[in-house]
Design an enzyme around this catalytic site. Structure first.
Site, PDB file in Angstrom:
ATOM      1  N   GLU A 363       0.835  -1.224   0.000  1.00 20.22           N
ATOM      2  CA  GLU A 363       0.000   0.000   0.000  1.00 20.22           C
ATOM      3  C   GLU A 363       0.867   1.272   0.000  1.00 20.22           C
ATOM      4  O   GLU A 363       0.534   2.277   0.616  1.00 20.22           O
ATOM      5  CB  GLU A 363      -1.020  -0.045   1.140  1.00 20.22           C
ATOM      6  CG  GLU A 363      -1.929  -1.261   0.955  1.00 20.22           C
ATOM      7  CD  GLU A 363      -3.234  -1.206   1.670  1.00 20.22           C
ATOM      8  OE1 GLU A 363      -3.727  -0.099   1.931  1.00 20.22           O
ATOM      9  OE2 GLU A 363      -3.786  -2.297   1.935  1.00 20.22           O
TER      10      GLU A 363
HETATM   11  N1  CAA Z   1      -6.316  11.563  -3.966  1.00 21.72           N
HETATM   12  C1  CAA Z   1      -6.845  12.019  -5.117  1.00 21.72           C
HETATM   13  N2  CAA Z   1      -6.113  12.241  -6.228  1.00 21.72           N
HETATM   14  C2  CAA Z   1      -4.794  11.966  -6.164  1.00 21.72           C
HETATM   15  C3  CAA Z   1      -4.171  11.494  -4.996  1.00 21.72           C
HETATM   16  C4  CAA Z   1      -4.998  11.279  -3.852  1.00 21.72           C
HETATM   17  N3  CAA Z   1      -4.503  10.818  -2.703  1.00 21.72           N
HETATM   18  N4  CAA Z   1      -2.855  11.322  -5.237  1.00 21.72           N
HETATM   19  C5  CAA Z   1      -2.650  11.680  -6.530  1.00 21.72           C
HETATM   20  N5  CAA Z   1      -3.827  12.060  -7.074  1.00 21.72           N
HETATM   21  C6  CAA Z   1      -4.073  12.558  -8.417  1.00 21.72           C
HETATM   22  C7  CAA Z   1      -3.265  13.829  -8.706  1.00 21.72           C
HETATM   23  O1  CAA Z   1      -3.936  14.978  -8.258  1.00 21.72           O
HETATM   24  C8  CAA Z   1      -3.142  13.786 -10.212  1.00 21.72           C
HETATM   25  O2  CAA Z   1      -4.342  14.219 -10.798  1.00 21.72           O
HETATM   26  P1  CAA Z   1      -4.404  15.579 -11.713  1.00 21.72           P
HETATM   27  O3  CAA Z   1      -3.430  15.367 -12.835  1.00 21.72           O
HETATM   28  O4  CAA Z   1      -5.827  15.637 -12.148  1.00 21.72           O
HETATM   29  O5  CAA Z   1      -3.984  16.687 -10.788  1.00 21.72           O
HETATM   30  C9  CAA Z   1      -3.045  12.305 -10.494  1.00 21.72           C
HETATM   31  O6  CAA Z   1      -3.615  11.617  -9.379  1.00 21.72           O
HETATM   32  C10 CAA Z   1      -1.622  11.834 -10.707  1.00 21.72           C
HETATM   33  O7  CAA Z   1      -0.914  12.168  -9.545  1.00 21.72           O
HETATM   34  P2  CAA Z   1       0.653  12.404  -9.548  1.00 21.72           P
HETATM   35  O8  CAA Z   1       1.062  13.292 -10.663  1.00 21.72           O
HETATM   36  O9  CAA Z   1       1.029  12.801  -8.150  1.00 21.72           O
HETATM   37  O10 CAA Z   1       1.169  10.915  -9.908  1.00 21.72           O
HETATM   38  P3  CAA Z   1       2.601  10.255  -9.804  1.00 21.72           P
HETATM   39  O11 CAA Z   1       2.802   9.421 -10.992  1.00 21.72           O
HETATM   40  O12 CAA Z   1       3.630  11.291  -9.449  1.00 21.72           O
HETATM   41  O13 CAA Z   1       2.398   9.225  -8.586  1.00 21.72           O
HETATM   42  C11 CAA Z   1       2.281   8.439  -6.336  1.00 21.72           C
HETATM   43  C12 CAA Z   1       1.957   9.568  -7.336  1.00 21.72           C
HETATM   44  C13 CAA Z   1       1.868   8.999  -4.986  1.00 21.72           C
HETATM   45  C14 CAA Z   1       3.752   8.108  -6.292  1.00 21.72           C
HETATM   46  C15 CAA Z   1       1.434   7.203  -6.703  1.00 21.72           C
HETATM   47  O14 CAA Z   1       1.858   6.631  -7.902  1.00 21.72           O
HETATM   48  C16 CAA Z   1       1.445   6.136  -5.630  1.00 21.72           C
HETATM   49  O15 CAA Z   1       0.773   6.262  -4.614  1.00 21.72           O
HETATM   50  N6  CAA Z   1       2.193   5.031  -5.856  1.00 21.72           N
HETATM   51  C17 CAA Z   1       2.181   3.896  -4.936  1.00 21.72           C
HETATM   52  C18 CAA Z   1       1.100   2.913  -5.315  1.00 21.72           C
HETATM   53  C19 CAA Z   1       0.852   1.918  -4.236  1.00 21.72           C
HETATM   54  O16 CAA Z   1       0.526   2.277  -3.107  1.00 21.72           O
HETATM   55  N7  CAA Z   1       0.966   0.614  -4.575  1.00 21.72           N
HETATM   56  C20 CAA Z   1       0.645  -0.398  -3.656  1.00 21.72           C
HETATM   57  C21 CAA Z   1      -0.193  -1.443  -4.286  1.00 21.72           C
HETATM   58  S1  CAA Z   1      -1.726  -1.817  -3.586  1.00 21.72           S
HETATM   59  C22 CAA Z   1      -1.452  -2.951  -2.344  1.00 21.72           C
HETATM   60  O17 CAA Z   1      -0.388  -3.078  -1.819  1.00 21.72           O
HETATM   61  C23 CAA Z   1      -2.683  -3.666  -1.941  1.00 21.72           C
HETATM   62  C24 CAA Z   1      -2.584  -4.944  -1.201  1.00 21.72           C
HETATM   63  O18 CAA Z   1      -2.937  -5.979  -1.705  1.00 21.72           O
HETATM   64  C25 CAA Z   1      -2.228  -4.931   0.253  1.00 21.72           C
END
Ligand code: CAA
Length: 380
Positions: A363
């Site tokens: 996550e």
């Molecule tokens: N809420 C709403 N919108 C959001 C947001 C949030 N928390 N975070 C980002 N966004 C939106 C941004 O506003 C943007 O939208 P706009 O272009 O309209 O403004 C869009 O999403 C893209 O955001 P970023 O440009 O910030 O994207 P990025 O490529 O730089 O990535 C990141 C951001 C935070 C690194 C994201 O990729 C991330 O969280 N990565 C990790 C993913 C993850 O947690 N993976 C785990 C897998 S799930 C798992 O583990 C489940 C399980 O089985 C236990």
């Protein structure tokens, strides 16, 4: 400010504590050894309302707040993080995501069965080449008018083999980047949907982790969550709450290891006295206690923000980052306090140490939490 817990919160804590002692503790070492999914225990957790804790009662949930959920997560995770991850994924990633963003028909069809624990769900974002870099989805959902054709592979999916309902994130229009991503509800047994072998893991070995393959799976349009292109935001918003659940899991792992170390240090004698009387051990216990108190406050604050309708992206990332570090540090120290016994499975702390590691990875890794935190503090 009020730091006291309500009667209801105290009752939930006691119920989760009793369940952990009576239902999860027996056999936890054997399940870890054999990588056995705690199927009976999960069924009972569903019957007791722990799988849809925050879901409205009209969808068969328990209608509780996020604070209740993190309190339960802490208690269950003290004993069995393999079971508590099922509770976390089903509550925060699947039920919460559906209640917040799915259509009424989708809620009636899927959420009602997931919140009651009749079936469990999985959240499918990670891929062989897109774990942290979540916008780089290679799984495709091609728009064919009234349905999508889903192709690709998902990795490390919690509940991968045991789930019935899968929320799958996939790219529909590559040109649009993250705005071309959709979230689809996929049912087990849909033609072309194959479940890969179970992963052999370091920790949370009782949880059921698989890769998933989609080969021309036909998904009706009515199974898309939200508007076209909402999938990435759906994943981010859902994961923001999921991180509070994993922070609570890390808190529980740390607190469980601390409680075992505290008890052991009052029983085990060395140099003519209980080892707790040696400052080397007493100071370790003091450090663990302080860190766990700090983590609990971070987790509760983030849960409180969510319950107040405030933005909790930052507080959830802070809680997860610090809780998972404390889980790792505390469990290592708990093994050290147990000495040779800490290295032996019967004393539980080695399992908690192995289980702690995943909280720094799933996550959103600790590095991803630092991206979220640093972007937030730098934007002002
Ligand atoms: N809420 C709403 N919108 C959001 C947001 C949030 N928390 N975070 C980002 N966004 C939106 C941004 O506003 C943007 O939208 P706009 O272009 O309209 O403004 C869009 O999403 C893209 O955001 P970023 O440009 O910030 O994207 P990025 O490529 O730089 O990535 C990141 C951001 C935070 C690194 C994201 O990729 C991330 O969280 N990565 C990790 C993913 C993850 O947690 N993976 C785990 C897998 S799930 C798992 O583990 C489940 C399980 O089985 C236990």
């Amino acid at each position: 400010m009020d730091f006291s817990l309500s009667e209801e919160h105290l009752m939930i804590r006691q119920a989760a504590r009793d369940f952990a002692q009576n239902e999860l503790l027996p056999g936890v070492i054997e399940r870890d050894d054999a990588q056995k999914f705690p199927a009976e225990q999960i069924k009972k957790l569903g019957e007791l309302g722990f799988l849809g804790m925050m879901t409205d009662t009209k969808y068969n949930g328990s209608g509780m707040d996020t604070l209740s959920y993190v309190i339960a997560m802490e208690e269950l995770s003290k004993v069995d993080a393999s079971a508590s991850v099922v509770v976390s994924v089903n509550n925060s990633l699947v039920c919460w995501g559906l209640e917040a963003f799915a259509s009424e028909e989708q809620k009636q069809k899927y959420l009602t069965r997931l919140a009651s624990g009749e079936v469990i769900g999985a959240f499918c974002l990670s891929e062989p080449e897109a774990g942290s870099d979540a916008t780089s989805q290679k799984t495709t959902a091609i728009d064919k008018g009234d349905h999508y054709i889903l192709n690709g592979t998902k990795n490390w999916i919690t509940n991968g083999g045991t789930a019935d309902t899968y929320l799958v994130i996939a790219q529909t229009d590559k040109e649009k980047g993250h705005k071309g991503i959709n979230a689809l509800i996929v049912e087990k047994g849909m033609p072309g949907f194959e479940i890969g072998p179970k992963e052999n893991k370091l920790g949370i070995r009782g949880s059921d982790t698989h890769s998933l393959n989609f080969n021309d799976v036909k998904i009706p349009k009515e199974n898309r969550i939200g508007e076209d292109g909402f999938g990435f935001k759906f994943a981010m918003k859902t994961l923001a709450g999921g991180r509070i659940g994993i922070a609570a899991q890390a808190l529980g792992i740390a607190a469980g290891a601390y409680e075992l170390a505290l008890k052991y240090s009052k029983e085990r004698k060395a140099f003519g006295t209980e080892i707790a009387n040696h400052q080397a051990i007493a100071f370790k216990l003091a450090d663990m206690h302080v860190q766990i108190e700090a983590v609990r406050n971070l987790v509760y604050k983030s849960a409180w923000e969510k319950d107040q309708g405030l933005n909790y992206d930052l507080s959830g990332a802070i809680a997860k980052l610090y809780a998972s570090k404390v889980a790792m540090d505390t469990t290592i120290e708990a093994v050290q306090i147990h000495g040779g016994n800490g290295f032996v499975k019967d004393y539980h702390v080695e399992r908690l140490m192995r289980d702690a590691k995943i909280t720094q990875i799933y996550e959103g890794t600790s590095e991803i939490q630092k991206i979220v935190i640093s972007r937030s503090i730098l934007k002002d």
